[in-house]
Design a protein around this motif. Structure first.
Motif, PDB file in Angstrom:
ATOM      1  N   GLU A 525     -31.755  29.255  15.037  1.00 55.95           N
ATOM      2  CA  GLU A 525     -32.240  27.887  15.258  1.00 55.95           C
ATOM      3  C   GLU A 525     -33.764  27.827  15.216  1.00 55.95           C
ATOM      4  N   VAL A 526     -34.425  28.954  15.544  1.00 54.18           N
ATOM      5  CA  VAL A 526     -35.885  28.991  15.649  1.00 54.18           C
ATOM      6  C   VAL A 526     -36.530  29.668  14.436  1.00 54.18           C
ATOM      7  N   ILE A 527     -35.900  30.712  13.921  1.00 62.23           N
ATOM      8  CA  ILE A 527     -36.509  31.553  12.871  1.00 62.23           C
ATOM      9  C   ILE A 527     -36.180  30.992  11.488  1.00 62.23           C
ATOM     10  N   PRO A 528     -37.193  30.747  10.627  1.00 64.69           N
ATOM     11  CA  PRO A 528     -36.953  30.160   9.300  1.00 64.69           C
ATOM     12  C   PRO A 528     -36.120  31.084   8.411  1.00 64.69           C
ATOM     13  N   SER A 529     -34.958  30.618   7.995  1.00 60.56           N
ATOM     14  CA  SER A 529     -34.026  31.450   7.214  1.00 60.56           C
ATOM     15  C   SER A 529     -34.525  31.729   5.805  1.00 60.56           C
ATOM     16  N   GLU A 530     -35.455  30.881   5.300  1.00 60.33           N
ATOM     17  CA  GLU A 530     -35.968  31.115   3.934  1.00 60.33           C
ATOM     18  C   GLU A 530     -36.949  32.293   3.895  1.00 60.33           C
ATOM     19  N   LYS A 531     -37.393  32.756   5.064  1.00 58.15           N
ATOM     20  CA  LYS A 531     -38.348  33.872   5.103  1.00 58.15           C
ATOM     21  C   LYS A 531     -37.763  35.136   5.722  1.00 58.15           C
ATOM     22  N   PHE A 532     -36.812  34.965   6.649  1.00 55.88           N
ATOM     23  CA  PHE A 532     -36.314  36.118   7.393  1.00 55.88           C
ATOM     24  C   PHE A 532     -34.793  36.133   7.449  1.00 55.88           C
TER      25      PHE A 532
END
Length: 636
Positions: A525-532
């Motif tokens: 919910e917090v960490i950007p999925s497009e980067k990590f």
């Protein structure tokens, strides 16, 4: 006096010569001096076998400028010619194949040059002269001859009153070539093309201190001493070194001789070479030369075109592609071979079987020298490794025979400053770094500072970490992985250390499956999925809670593309993607789960992620500013 027409069926070949050779017009001087050198060396040979009617003496070649008369003189004291020989070698040979020449070179001559073909070496003079004279006297004592041609097929040939043996070429310089009446321009060309010709070349005179003069010292009444000025004498200005180091046997030279010759080749290069390789072979081809290893950088493009190619001490080119293997073009020095086939301009190499043999010989000779240097003084070799590794690694990558020989001297340095050969590295790491599938995993770092925490994690396990930081490392380790048996390379920041070298035992997570699912949802919910890409891993409780890694395959493909990976463009165009490994056994991760408010959970996750990004140098700009501001607030 004889008058006649040069044997040529075309209307006027001289404009064609000038047109075809215009881009290379400066080499006329090289060609004319080469002709004078050939004539002098032929006389030397005839004298040595008793077939010359005159003494050889100490002949020189002289170049003189007559700026007022717009003339350039090239004078030798060599074999000379009779009138009959002028007729044969200048008038007939030169253009007996003119029609064939035109058919063969009409399309390509402008690009490749034509000097030297069908006797055209002498006729290069007409690129810069509107009229050329030859005044020559044969060593046989025959009457001297005077040949004149004004750039048309018409010539005159008459007796001359020249009394001394040899040939004088007089060029009446054309209006569009008056640069060749300037002393600086001629000096530049002599230094470029004739610096190591085997016959002394005189260009003017110079003043030097008289070596036999001893200055007198007088004392006046007050006891003050005065020394008279040193006496000067005028001597010939010999611009060349007729006996350069590469023409001598290695046994005749000391280390200082090689260094002195390096300074002669590169007067503006102030760093000493690291070491040299003397090439000397007479079968199955003739080749001599000296190659020097200068101090290198990791920039592979800045070093090239420093090896000079000569043919019988006549400078040809500094583009030795084909003769010298690509990986050695970063070296410096000289190669001289009469067996290297050149096209008619002597300026472009022709690839054939002989060239390939020469290239293979040079590769083998360099490999043998490196091996002997390594064996003779390993400590010194290790000290120089950073300055030579780019050449050796590139050679291992590009030349199969060099790769095979390099096992004996190629080094693999560690982050702690130790050096291993491949065999030593294999034996040192095999016990500890073999994974559960029996594969040896060789760990390496590319930057000790940026990857410090990952290096420390590996060393804590007792693993060796290499320091491989040259730009071609991704290509080289790919080569090693496909050549050596059952090994792989992994950069220390490619994954958590336990995942890089997987053993049988695995850590057990303190979190239940339900807690792990809850944690995974919170993180995403917090960490950007497009980067990590988030991965939950059970690790030691004192390991970092969040660790950022980049998948080995993807990172390596990108790096290989940046240094010439060919068809890997697809990887270079993909966005940067990282793995975020979250340690489920970390106390901080447990605290995130146990925190009651959503806002505090998000703040802990964001702060932990930013700390992991900071350790990888991925936190920049506005995000870095916000992180610093947020960190200060936490201290209140």
């Amino acid at each position: 006096m004889t008058k006649g027409s040069i044997n040529v069926s075309v209307e006027n070949i001289f404009p064609l010569i000038k047109k075809f050779l215009y881009s290379d017009h400066e080499i006329f001087l090289r060609e004319l001096i080469s002709n004078g050198t050939d004539a002098t060396l032929k006389l030397k040979h005839l004298t040595s076998i008793g077939e010359s009617k005159s003494e050889y003496g100490n002949p020189i070649i002289e170049v003189k400028i007559d700026k007022e008369g717009k003339k350039l003189h090239i004078i030798d004291q060599g074999l000379g010619m009779t009138a009959e020989e002028v007729e044969k070698y200048i008038n007939q040979v030169a253009f007996s194949g003119a029609e064939e020449f035109l058919d063969k070179y009409k399309d390509s001559a402008k690009d490749s040059g034509i000097i030297g073909h069908f006797g055209l070496g002498f006729y290069s003079a007409f690129m810069v002269a509107e009229k050329v004279e030859i005044i020559t006297k044969s060593h046989t004592g025959a009457e001297a001859a005077h040949w004149t041609c004004d750039g048309s097929p018409e010539f005159t040939l008459e007796p001359s009153d020249k009394e001394t043996r040899g040939t004088e070429i007089i060029l009446h310089i054309a209006e569009d070539s008056t640069e060749f009446l300037e002393e600086n321009r001629i000096s530049e060309l002599l230094n470029k093309y004739n610096k190591f010709m085997p016959i002394p070349i005189k260009f003017g005179t110079k003043e030097i201190d008289d070596p036999e003069f001893t200055p007198a010292t007088t004392t006046d009444a007050e006891g003050k001493e005065t020394t008279e000025p040193h006496k000067k004498i005028t001597v010939d200005n010999i611009i060349n070194n007729p006996n350069p180091a590469w023409t001598k046997q290695p046994t005749e030279l000391e280390d200082e001789d090689y260094k002195s010759f390096y300074r002669e080749l590169y007067p503006m290069q102030f760093e000493e070479p690291l070491f040299h390789i003397h090439l000397n072979v007479d079968y199955p081809f003739n080749l001599t030369g000296i190659l020097y290893f200068p101090k290198m950088t990791n920039d592979m493009n800045m070093q090239k075109d420093k090896i000079q190619l000569y043919q019988n001490q006549v400078y040809v080119t500094d583009n030795v592609e084909g003769i010298v293997p690509e990986f050695l073009t970063m070296l410096r020095g000289v190669i001289d071979s009469p067996d290297i086939p050149l096209n008619v301009s002597r300026s472009y190499l022709q690839a054939d079987g002989a060239v390939k043999k020469i290239s293979s010989y040079i590769t083998r000779k360099v490999a043998d020298k490196l091996k002997s240097l390594f064996n003779a003084n390993r400590e010194d070799f290790e000290a120089k490794w950073d300055d030579i590794k780019i050449v050796i690694e590139y050679g291992m990558l590009s030349e199969e025979k060099f790769f095979e020989k390099a096992d004996a001297f190629a080094l693999y340095p560690t982050v702690d400053g130790k050096f291993y050969t491949y065999e030593e590295l294999f034996n040192k790491t095999k016990a500890a770094q073999t994974d559960k599938d029996g594969k040896l995993v060789i760990l390496y770092a590319s930057n000790k500072d940026q990857q410090h925490s990952y290096i420390e994690a590996a060393k804590a396990k007792g693993y060796e970490v290499l320091l491989l930081d040259s730009p071609i490392v991704p290509h080289l380790i790919q080569k090693l992985e496909t050549t050596k048996e059952n090994i792989s390379f992994a950069r220390v920041d490619g994954d958590h250390i336990d995942n890089l070298i997987k053993k049988e035992e695995t850590a057990i997570s303190k979190l239940t499956e339900e807690q792990q699912t809850e944690l995974d949802t919170l993180l995403k919910e917090v960490i950007p999925s497009e980067k990590f890409a988030v991965q939950l891993e059970a690790m030691d409780s004192d390991a970092s809670p969040f660790i950022i890694t980049q998948p080995e395959f993807m990172r390596r493909m990108k790096e290989m593309q940046q240094t010439g990976g060919g068809g890997m463009q697809m990887f270079g165009n993909m966005p940067e993607m990282y793995n975020l490994i979250v340690n489920t056994n970390s106390p901080l991760v447990s605290e995130i789960l146990e925190t009651k408010t959503k806002k505090k959970q998000e703040r802990l996750i964001t702060q932990s992620l930013d700390l992991a990004r900071l350790s990888q140098g991925l936190l920049k700009g506005e995000e870095l500013t916000n992180f610093i501001k947020r960190s200060y607030e936490l201290l209140k």
